[in-house]
Write an enzyme that holds these catalytic residues in place. Structure first.
Site, PDB file in Angstrom:
ATOM      1  N   CYS A   2      56.945 -19.693   6.027  1.00  0.00           N
ATOM      2  CA  CYS A   2      57.980 -19.409   7.006  1.00  0.00           C
ATOM      3  C   CYS A   2      58.432 -18.254   6.732  1.00  0.00           C
ATOM      4  CB  CYS A   2      58.941 -20.526   6.981  1.00  0.00           C
ATOM      5  SG  CYS A   2      58.240 -22.224   7.324  1.00  0.00           S
ATOM      6  N   ARG A  28      53.775 -14.866   6.602  1.00  0.00           N
ATOM      7  CA  ARG A  28      54.745 -15.783   5.890  1.00  0.00           C
ATOM      8  C   ARG A  28      53.970 -17.388   6.785  1.00  0.00           C
ATOM      9  NH1 ARG A  28      58.244 -14.011   2.287  1.00  0.00           N
ATOM     10  NH2 ARG A  28      59.312 -16.294   2.196  1.00  0.00           N
ATOM     11  N   TRP A  74      55.182 -22.060   8.734  1.00  0.00           N
ATOM     12  CA  TRP A  74      54.090 -22.559   8.195  1.00  0.00           C
ATOM     13  C   TRP A  74      54.338 -24.182   7.799  1.00  0.00           C
ATOM     14  CZ3 TRP A  74      53.102 -24.730   3.182  1.00  0.00           C
ATOM     15  CH2 TRP A  74      51.563 -24.783   2.845  1.00  0.00           C
ATOM     16  N   ASN A 100      63.606 -21.598   5.944  1.00  0.00           N
ATOM     17  CA  ASN A 100      62.412 -21.530   4.898  1.00  0.00           C
ATOM     18  C   ASN A 100      62.651 -22.288   3.713  1.00  0.00           C
ATOM     19  OD1 ASN A 100      60.217 -20.589   3.467  1.00  0.00           O
ATOM     20  ND2 ASN A 100      61.165 -18.896   2.911  1.00  0.00           N
ATOM     21  N   GLY A 101      61.729 -23.224   3.726  1.00  0.00           N
ATOM     22  CA  GLY A 101      61.726 -23.970   2.434  1.00  0.00           C
ATOM     23  C   GLY A 101      61.455 -25.445   2.822  1.00  0.00           C
ATOM     24  N   GLU A 464      37.300 -13.950  -8.132  1.00  0.00           N
ATOM     25  CA  GLU A 464      38.007 -13.366  -7.116  1.00  0.00           C
ATOM     26  C   GLU A 464      37.274 -13.161  -5.758  1.00  0.00           C
ATOM     27  OE1 GLU A 464      40.855 -13.159  -6.444  1.00  0.00           O
ATOM     28  OE2 GLU A 464      41.299 -11.515  -5.054  1.00  0.00           O
ATOM     29  N   LYS A 468      38.212 -14.608  -2.093  1.00  0.00           N
ATOM     30  CA  LYS A 468      38.270 -13.915  -1.031  1.00  0.00           C
ATOM     31  C   LYS A 468      37.463 -14.473   0.074  1.00  0.00           C
ATOM     32  CE  LYS A 468      41.136 -12.136  -1.819  1.00  0.00           C
ATOM     33  NZ  LYS A 468      42.098 -11.969  -2.700  1.00  0.00           N
ATOM     34  N   GLU A 471      38.951 -18.067   1.548  1.00  0.00           N
ATOM     35  CA  GLU A 471      40.153 -17.854   2.234  1.00  0.00           C
ATOM     36  C   GLU A 471      39.868 -17.142   3.685  1.00  0.00           C
ATOM     37  OE1 GLU A 471      42.642 -14.532  -0.392  1.00  0.00           O
ATOM     38  OE2 GLU A 471      43.690 -16.169   0.406  1.00  0.00           O
ATOM     39  N   HIS A 487      24.445 -25.760 -16.789  1.00  0.00           N
ATOM     40  CA  HIS A 487      25.178 -26.774 -17.136  1.00  0.00           C
ATOM     41  C   HIS A 487      25.781 -27.791 -15.961  1.00  0.00           C
ATOM     42  CE1 HIS A 487      25.120 -25.540 -21.389  1.00  0.00           C
ATOM     43  NE2 HIS A 487      25.737 -24.516 -20.994  1.00  0.00           N
ATOM     44  N   LYS A 587      51.185 -16.154   2.989  1.00  0.00           N
ATOM     45  CA  LYS A 587      51.051 -15.194   1.949  1.00  0.00           C
ATOM     46  C   LYS A 587      51.857 -15.398   0.752  1.00  0.00           C
ATOM     47  CE  LYS A 587      50.332 -10.639   0.622  1.00  0.00           C
ATOM     48  NZ  LYS A 587      48.830 -10.677   0.142  1.00  0.00           N
TER      49      LYS A 587
HETATM   50  O1  M6R Z   1      52.504 -13.704  -4.671  1.00  0.00           O
HETATM   51  P1  M6R Z   1      51.673 -14.085  -5.598  1.00  0.00           P
HETATM   52  O2  M6R Z   1      50.952 -13.287  -6.524  1.00  0.00           O
HETATM   53  O3  M6R Z   1      52.421 -14.999  -6.508  1.00  0.00           O
HETATM   54  O4  M6R Z   1      50.775 -15.212  -4.911  1.00  0.00           O
HETATM   55  C1  M6R Z   1      49.832 -15.983  -5.502  1.00  0.00           C
HETATM   56  C2  M6R Z   1      48.917 -16.522  -4.745  1.00  0.00           C
HETATM   57  O5  M6R Z   1      49.339 -17.308  -3.681  1.00  0.00           O
HETATM   58  C3  M6R Z   1      48.073 -15.307  -3.963  1.00  0.00           C
HETATM   59  O6  M6R Z   1      47.463 -14.654  -4.903  1.00  0.00           O
HETATM   60  C4  M6R Z   1      47.033 -15.974  -3.005  1.00  0.00           C
HETATM   61  O7  M6R Z   1      45.914 -16.721  -3.712  1.00  0.00           O
HETATM   62  C5  M6R Z   1      46.296 -15.075  -2.220  1.00  0.00           C
HETATM   63  N1  M6R Z   1      46.268 -15.498  -0.895  1.00  0.00           N
HETATM   64  C6  M6R Z   1      44.884 -14.729  -2.551  1.00  0.00           C
HETATM   65  O8  M6R Z   1      44.238 -13.727  -1.828  1.00  0.00           O
END
Ligand code: M6R
Length: 592
Positions: A2, A28, A74, A100-101, A464, A468, A471, A487, A587
Site C-alpha cells: 500500500c 507498493r 496491496w 498502510n499497515g 536469484e 526472478k 516473480e 539427491h 515492492k
Molecule cells: O526491501 P527488501 O530488500 O528488504 O525486500 C526484500 C524482498 O521483499 C525483495 O527482495 C523481494 O524478494 C523482491 N521483489 C525480489 O525481486
C-alpha cells in the site's frame, strides 16, 4: 504494501497532483486506487485495478479542492474490490482515511463499533479507523485529538493520512511501524509512504518516526508526538532527481534498472570510505550472521561465501522471517548484518529489534531515512538510486558490491579492490547479450518448469535467477545447488525442463560441468553461462551465454546475474505480462 499520499496545496487543485504522486507509489500495490478531496464535502473516487485503468473513467473535476488523500492498495484484509479500496469513511462521510499497515485488533474494535450502531461497507481492517475517529469527534474532540485517541486503541502497524470536513484544508498523518514522510514544497505540503511520490514537487523531506504525527494545513506543517508536544525534526535534502523515478524511454522500469546496474555498482564503490569508517568502529567478531528476505537474502548468501573465504569468520545466513525462531545463541561477539533495499521490510525490522538486544547490528540499505537505517547500530548505504520495478535488480548488485567492499576491507586483501572495480565494465559487456537472450526467451516462453543450478558463489546466482523467473513470469523456477540435484530433484528432469547452469571458471567449474552432463543425459535443454573459452561447456549446452574468461567464480555473481534478469524480463514480456507489477506482490513488504 500500500502507498499513501496526502497533500495541501495553496493555489492548485489537489486531485491531479494526488494522482501523479500516488502513481509513483504503484510499486507498493496495484490492487486498487482511490482519491478523496475536500471542498465543502468529501468527494471520493475509487476503483479496483491499476492506475491506468482508473484514469480511463476519471473526471478530475469531480474531485474539487486544494487538499486530499490518495491510496494504492496491496490487499491484506478483504479482496481487491472497489468496496475495499481506500479511502474509507465514517458513517456521515465527514472523515476519510487512507492506511498502510495492518490493524491486528480490528475484529474486536469492529464488533464494538457495530454494537454502537456504526455501518460498515468493506471487509477491511482500515474501516474501523474513520468510525473510531467519528466516535471521538462526536464526543467533542477535534480531528487531531480524536486521531491521537484512536492511536491508543490500535494494535498493529499503520501509516495514516486523515481528513475531515470539520477542519477543511487540513490533512493529518501519523505512523507506527509503516513508513511516512513529509514533503515540504513552496506553499505546498505532502505526506507520502516514500520519497519518489513527492520528487516532482520537492526534495526537502522529514522522515517521521514511530508514534509521530504531522499536521499539514495551507500555512505550515507541525510535527507532534502522540502526547501532543510539538517536536522539531531534521529536514533532509534528497539527492534523487525526478528523472530517476521515470522510465526515461524504456518500456519498463525493470529494463531501465537492469541497464543502470553498472552505474549502480560504481555508486556503491564510491562508498568505500564510508565503509572503512564503519569497519573501523567494529570490535573483533567471532561470528557474522546475515539476515534478509528475497533477493536481499541471495545477496547475503554471496556474503557468506565471501566472508568465510576472505575474512575467515564463520558466517550464517538466516531468512528474516525465521530469525525469531533461531536467534537463541546470539551474543556480543556476533555482528548481525541486515540487508534490505527498502529498509522497511517488516520481517527484517522485527529481526533487527531482536538482534539489537543481543548483538552488534549493521544495516546495508538503499533507501535513506528508512526505518532500518534509524534502528541499526551501524549503517551502510548502497546508493543505487530509486528502484521502482517490483523485481529487485540494480539494488541486488549494489548490495553485493557493498558486501564485497566490506569483505575485502575486513580481510586486508585490498589488491582485490582492483578486480572489483573492473566489474562495471564486465557488466556492460554482459548487457550486450540482450538480443541473444530475447531470442532464447522467445523459445522458452511456454515452458512450465525451469531449474537453475550452480555451486559455491554461483549457487546464490542460481537462486536469484529462479526467483526472478517466478516473480515476473509466473513460471515455476527452482534454484538448486548443482550437487544436490542427484539427491532428489533429478527425478523431475526431462526434455520439458530446461536447466540454466551457472558455470564460471573456478574451483566449482568441473563439478558443475559433470552435473550439466547428468541433466543432458536426461534430455534436458541446457542454457549455460560460462567463459567464452569454455569449449566443453559450449558443446554441452543448447544455448550458451559467454563472459570474459578472467571473471572467476568469486566475482561472477555481479555480471552473471544480468542474463538471468534479462531472461525473466523478456519471457515476462513475451507472455504479455507486466514485469514491473507482478500479480500478488508489492515492492515493500511491510506485513509479517
Ligand atoms: O526491501 P527488501 O530488500 O528488504 O525486500 C526484500 C524482498 O521483499 C525483495 O527482495 C523481494 O524478494 C523482491 N521483489 C525480489 O525481486
Amino acid at each position: 504494501m500500500c502507498g499513501i499520499v496526502g497533500c495541501v496545496l495553496k493555489d492548485d487543485e489537489a486531485a491531479p497532483v494526488l494522482l501523479e504522486c500516488v502513481g509513483k507509489l504503484e510499486y507498493r500495490g496495484y490492487d486498487s486506487v482511490g482519491i478523496a478531496t475536500s471542498a465543502s464535502d468529501i468527494k471520493i473516487i475509487k476503483d479496483q485495478g491499476k492506475i491506468d485503468k482508473y484514469k480511463e473513467n476519471l473526471d478530475l473535476k469531480e474531485l474539487p479542492g486544494k487538499s486530499g488523500i490518495a491510496h494504492v492498495r496491496w490487499a491484506t484484509h478483504g479482496s481487491p474490490t472497489k468496496e475495499n479500496a481506500h479511502p474509507h469513511t465514517d458513517c456521515k462521510n465527514r472523515i476519510a482515511v487512507v492506511h498502510n499497515g495492518i490493524i491486528e485488533n480490528f475484529k474486536e474494535l469492529k464488533t464494538e463499533l457495530l454494537n454502537s450502531g456504526h455501518k460498515f461497507t468493506s471487509q477491511t481492517d482500515t474501516e474501523i479507523i474513520p468510525h473510531l475517529i467519528e466516535e471521538y469527534m462526536d464526543e467533542g474532540q477535534d480531528l487531531e485529538g480524536a486521531i491521537r485517541s484512536v492511536t491508543r486503541r490500535l494494535i498493529g502497524s499503520y501509516a495514516l493520512a486523515v481528513m475531515s470536513t470539520d477542519e477543511p484544508g487540513k490533512i493529518i498523518g501519523v505512523r507506527k511501524e509503516s513508513p511516512l514522510i513529509v514533503g515540504l514544497g513552496e506553499d505546498e505540503y505532502f505526506l507520502a509512504s516514500d520519497v519518489p511520490a513527492v520528487l516532482n514537487h520537492t526534495n526537502q523531506v522529514i522522515y517521521l518516526d514511530n508514534k509521530e504525527m504531522a499536521i499539514l494545513d495551507g500555512n505550515d506543517v507541525i510535527i507532534k508526538n502522540l502526547d501532543g508536544d510539538v517536536i522539531s525534526k531534521e529536514v533532509h535534502t534528497i539527492e534523487w532527481t525526478p528523472d530517476m523515478a521515470e522510465k526515461t524511454g524504456y518500456n519498463h522500469f525493470m529494463l531501465k534498472e537492469i541497464h543502470e546496474q553498472p552505474d549502480a555498482v560504481k555508486n556503491t564503490l564510491m562508498e568505500e570510505k564510508e565503509i572503512r569508517n564503519v569497519i573501523e568502529k567494529f570490535p573483533k567478531f567471532s561470528k557474522i550472521c546475515f539476515v534478509a528476505c528475497g533477493t536481499s537474502y541471495h545477496a547475503s548468501l554471496v556474503g557468506k561465501y565471501l566472508f568465510e573465504t576472505l575474512v575467515g569468520i564463520p558466517t550464517d545466513v538466516i531468512l528474516a522471517s525465521e530469525f525469531e525462531y533461531t536467534s537463541g545463541a546470539l551474543d556480543k561477539d556476533t555482528l548481525v548484518i541486515f540487508i534490505s533495499q527498502s529498509g522497511e521490510t517488516a520481517d527484517t525490522l522485527k529481526a533487527l529489534k531482536i538482534a539489537n538486544r543481543k548483538s552488534h547490528t549493521l544495516a546495508i540499505v538503499n533507501v535513506v531515512g528508512s526505518t532500518a537505517t534509524r534502528e541499526a547500530e551501524h549503517v551502510i548505504f548502497t546508493r543505487a538510486g530509486p528502484e521502482i520495478g517490483v523485481a529487485a535488480t540494480k539494488t541486488y548488485v549494489s548490495q553485493l558490491t557493498a558486501i564485497y567492499l566490506m569483505a575485502i576491507l575486513m580481510s586486508g586483501k585490498e589488491e582485490l579492490l582492483q578486480t572489483l572495480e573492473k566489474m562495471p565494465d564486465y557488466m556492460e559487456e554482459a548487457l550486450k547479450s540482450e538480443e541473444q537472450i530475447k531470442e532464447i526467451a522467445g523459445k522458452y516462453k511456454d515452458t512450465t518448469d525451469f531449474f537453475f543450478i550452480g555451486r559455491g558463489f554461483s549457487y546464490p546466482t542460481a537462486m536469484e535467477g529462479a526467483l526472478k523467473l517466478k516473480e515476473i513470469t509466473y513460471i515455476h523456477g527452482e534454484g538448486y545447488a548443482a550437487g544436490e540435484l542427484k539427491h532428489g530433484p533429478l527425478a523431475l528432469i526431462d526434455e520439458e525442463v530446461p536447466v540454466v547452469a551457472v558455470t564460471p571458471p573456478g574451483s566449482s567449474h568441473d563439478k558443475t560441468l559433470s552435473n550439466v552432463e547428468e541433466v543432458k543425459a536426461r534430455f534436458a535443454h541446457v542454457i549455460a553461462l560460462g567463459s567464452h573459452d569454455d569449449d566443453v561447456l559450449k558443446s554441452d549446452s543448447d544455448e550458451f551465454i559467454g563472459f570474459p574468461d578472467e571473471i572467476n567464480e568469486m566475482f561472477s555473481p555481479l555480471p552473471y546475474v544480468i542474463p538471468m534478469q534479462l531472461l525473466s524480463y523478456y519471457i515476462s514480456v513475451e507472455r504479455g505480462l507486466d514485469p514491473d507489477k507482478p500479480k500478488n506482490l508489492a515492492k515493500c513488504v511491510t506485513v509479517e
